[in-house]
Scaffold this active site. Structure first.
Site, mmCIF file in Angstrom:
data_model
loop_
_atom_site.group_PDB
_atom_site.id
_atom_site.type_symbol
_atom_site.label_atom_id
_atom_site.label_comp_id
_atom_site.label_asym_id
_atom_site.label_seq_id
_atom_site.Cartn_x
_atom_site.Cartn_y
_atom_site.Cartn_z
ATOM 1 N N HIS A 160 -58.436 -39.629 46.665
ATOM 2 C CA HIS A 160 -57.696 -39.346 46.876
ATOM 3 C C HIS A 160 -58.247 -40.339 45.139
ATOM 4 C CE1 HIS A 160 -54.025 -42.044 45.710
ATOM 5 N NE2 HIS A 160 -54.843 -43.102 46.335
ATOM 6 N N ASN A 177 -51.709 -42.893 40.380
ATOM 7 C CA ASN A 177 -51.646 -42.593 41.373
ATOM 8 C C ASN A 177 -50.735 -41.951 42.164
ATOM 9 O OD1 ASN A 177 -52.011 -42.973 44.353
ATOM 10 N ND2 ASN A 177 -52.835 -44.620 44.359
ATOM 11 N N CYS A 190 -50.909 -42.749 50.727
ATOM 12 C CA CYS A 190 -51.869 -41.994 49.686
ATOM 13 C C CYS A 190 -52.457 -40.600 50.443
ATOM 14 C CB CYS A 190 -52.395 -42.729 49.187
ATOM 15 S SG CYS A 190 -51.190 -43.858 48.228
HETATM 16 O O1 UT7 Z 1 -54.117 -45.701 47.054
HETATM 17 C C1 UT7 Z 1 -54.267 -47.218 47.245
HETATM 18 C C2 UT7 Z 1 -53.401 -47.622 45.452
HETATM 19 N N1 UT7 Z 1 -54.166 -49.375 45.396
HETATM 20 C C3 UT7 Z 1 -55.432 -48.955 44.733
HETATM 21 O O2 UT7 Z 1 -55.482 -47.853 44.582
HETATM 22 C C4 UT7 Z 1 -55.441 -51.203 44.171
HETATM 23 C C5 UT7 Z 1 -56.653 -51.098 44.478
HETATM 24 N N2 UT7 Z 1 -56.296 -52.771 43.398
HETATM 25 C C6 UT7 Z 1 -56.868 -52.057 42.450
HETATM 26 O O3 UT7 Z 1 -57.020 -51.088 41.670
HETATM 27 C C7 UT7 Z 1 -57.161 -53.307 40.995
HETATM 28 O O4 UT7 Z 1 -57.075 -54.265 42.529
HETATM 29 C C8 UT7 Z 1 -56.129 -53.849 40.409
HETATM 30 C C9 UT7 Z 1 -56.702 -52.464 39.053
HETATM 31 C C10 UT7 Z 1 -54.686 -53.827 40.978
HETATM 32 C C11 UT7 Z 1 -56.225 -55.197 39.957
HETATM 33 O O5 UT7 Z 1 -57.259 -55.428 39.038
HETATM 34 P P1 UT7 Z 1 -58.241 -56.792 39.748
HETATM 35 O O6 UT7 Z 1 -59.550 -56.345 38.508
HETATM 36 O O7 UT7 Z 1 -57.722 -57.194 40.805
HETATM 37 O O8 UT7 Z 1 -57.466 -57.760 38.183
HETATM 38 P P2 UT7 Z 1 -56.339 -59.092 38.573
HETATM 39 O O9 UT7 Z 1 -55.646 -59.286 39.665
HETATM 40 O O10 UT7 Z 1 -57.350 -60.382 39.088
HETATM 41 O O11 UT7 Z 1 -55.903 -59.839 37.737
HETATM 42 C C12 UT7 Z 1 -55.825 -60.585 36.549
HETATM 43 C C13 UT7 Z 1 -55.608 -60.761 35.454
HETATM 44 C C14 UT7 Z 1 -53.968 -61.425 35.981
HETATM 45 O O12 UT7 Z 1 -54.346 -62.662 34.672
HETATM 46 P P3 UT7 Z 1 -55.150 -64.308 34.854
HETATM 47 O O13 UT7 Z 1 -54.189 -64.576 35.824
HETATM 48 O O14 UT7 Z 1 -56.379 -63.664 35.475
HETATM 49 O O15 UT7 Z 1 -54.428 -64.830 34.248
HETATM 50 C C15 UT7 Z 1 -53.763 -60.836 35.383
HETATM 51 O O16 UT7 Z 1 -51.754 -61.480 35.872
HETATM 52 O O17 UT7 Z 1 -54.704 -59.106 34.864
HETATM 53 C C16 UT7 Z 1 -53.269 -59.732 34.742
HETATM 54 N N3 UT7 Z 1 -52.438 -58.447 35.064
HETATM 55 C C17 UT7 Z 1 -52.598 -57.695 33.942
HETATM 56 N N4 UT7 Z 1 -52.684 -57.892 32.742
HETATM 57 C C18 UT7 Z 1 -51.839 -56.657 31.091
HETATM 58 C C19 UT7 Z 1 -51.957 -57.527 36.254
HETATM 59 N N5 UT7 Z 1 -51.056 -56.747 36.098
HETATM 60 C C20 UT7 Z 1 -51.811 -56.372 34.560
HETATM 61 C C21 UT7 Z 1 -51.258 -55.342 33.716
HETATM 62 N N6 UT7 Z 1 -51.803 -55.516 31.941
HETATM 63 N N7 UT7 Z 1 -50.429 -54.467 33.914
#
Ligand code: UT7
Length: 319
Positions: free
Chosen positions: A246, A276, A113
């Site tokens: 980005h 992204n 990226c």
């Molecule tokens: O170029 C760099 C690219 N990368 C990035 O920019 C990513 C940076 N990171 C992020 O943006 C965030 O960490 C994410 C958006 C990827 C994730 O957000 P989070 O607030 O860290 O969520 P999480 O991993 O804590 O997930 C929370 C919950 C989980 O459920 P439980 O275990 O709490 O019941 C996941 O299973 O959200 C659930 N979950 C979803 N629910 C609906 C994970 N993916 C999804 C989804 N839809 N697509």
């Protein structure tokens, strides 16, 4: 002598695929989850027969037209991509053939990226050295090819697209400073840890990410590298007209702007429209803001990116 942007272009394939449309594709998700965590509303997905060089061709044609030059005038082509058409030749060489350019130096940059920032920094050095006069710098990706559509934590975040700029030697100010870094010890938090060997895929051919670790790392290094780049140029953040980060996640974008003391009215945001798109995201956002008239000649614009590797960097320019 400066390296100055003479024209910008971008391209997104097909119709937008909205968050809720992903449910029909079998992804267990919803618009509220995706939008509240990332700011993404939709992404574009290339057709199966459409490659990074095809997207790059569309964006490049638009950038060349905006610059008012022919493809044959270009003496340097750099494509930033992590989703090349082939293992080799480079996507830059394939783009060159599609453009009908013969003889320009052409190669790819792989910094995920941060790729467009790295490619722009490299092109600037060539132009300032006097060895090259007109460069085509492209970010082009078909990330949909490396997504595991059974992994909802990653597949909802990425999309396909391309953006391009024509950079030319000029006595008028252009790129004022660049700063770029990498730290490979963090390679495991965002990677596609597979390879091709003996006709087979060895390892994992899909994008894997520790989202929380990437989030924390990105917020820290983006603010630092933005400051470093401004210091090199002797420009304060108050003098910056536009920040183009980005386009990965609105929360990372907002956090960086806050650390730099910039209001969101000075930040170009397009992540809602295309998710992204890795190396394509910065030139995609730049093109939107140039074409809608927000970015004007003489404005100071700070571009910054972060990505797998880990890699990160910034370019400060006077448009
Ligand atoms: O170029 C760099 C690219 N990368 C990035 O920019 C990513 C940076 N990171 C992020 O943006 C965030 O960490 C994410 C958006 C990827 C994730 O957000 P989070 O607030 O860290 O969520 P999480 O991993 O804590 O997930 C929370 C919950 C989980 O459920 P439980 O275990 O709490 O019941 C996941 O299973 O959200 C659930 N979950 C979803 N629910 C609906 C994970 N993916 C999804 C989804 N839809 N697509």
């Amino acid at each position: 002598m400066f390296a100055r942007i003479a024209g910008v272009g971008s391209f997104l394939p097909g119709q937008p695929v909205k968050n809720d449309d992903l449910i029909q594709r079998g992804v267990e998700t919803n618009d509220e989850w995706i939008f509240s965590r990332t700011g993404i509303r939709a992404r574009h997905l290339a057709a199966a027969n459409c490659t990074s060089s095809d997207l790059a061709l569309e964006a490049s044609t638009r950038a060349l037209a905006a610059a008012g030059i022919e493809a044959s005038d270009v003496d340097l082509i750099i494509v930033a991509t992590s989703t090349p058409d082939f293992i080799f030749p480079s996507t830059a060489c394939l783009l060159q053939a599609k453009l009908g350019n013969h003889g320009a130096m052409a190669f790819d940059v792989q910094a995920v990226c941060s790729g467009f920032i790295f490619a722009l920094s490299v092109a600037e050095k060539f132009i300032r050295s006097g060895s090259h006069k007109k460069a085509l710098v492209v970010g082009a990706e078909v990330f949909s090819r490396i997504l595991d559509w059974d992994d909802r934590t990653t597949c909802v975040l990425f999309g396909d697209g391309a953006g391009a700029v024509v950079l030319e030697a000029s006595e008028k100010p252009g790129i004022l400073a660049t700063a770029a870094h990498a730290d490979g010890s963090h390679h495991g938090i965002l990677s596609v840890p597979g390879s091709v060997c003996g006709g087979k895929v060895i390892g994992d051919p899909f994008l894997r990410m520790d989202g929380k670790a990437v989030f924390k790392f990105a917020v820290r290094v983006l603010a630092d590298v933005a400051q470093e780049c401004c210091e090199v140029a002797g420009v304060t953040s108050a003098e910056i007209d536009w920040l183009i980060p980005h386009q990965a996640n609105i929360r990372i974008i907002e956090s960086t702007a806050k650390k730099m003391g910039l209001g969101m009215d000075k930040v170009i945001v397009t992540v809602d429209h295309h998710g992204n798109t890795s190396a394509a995201s910065i030139p995609l956002a730049l093109d939107v803001a140039v074409r809608d008239g927000r970015i004007q000649r003489g404005h100071k614009v700070l571009l910054e990116g972060v990505g797998g590797g880990f890699t990160w960097g910034a370019v400060l320019l006077e448009f």
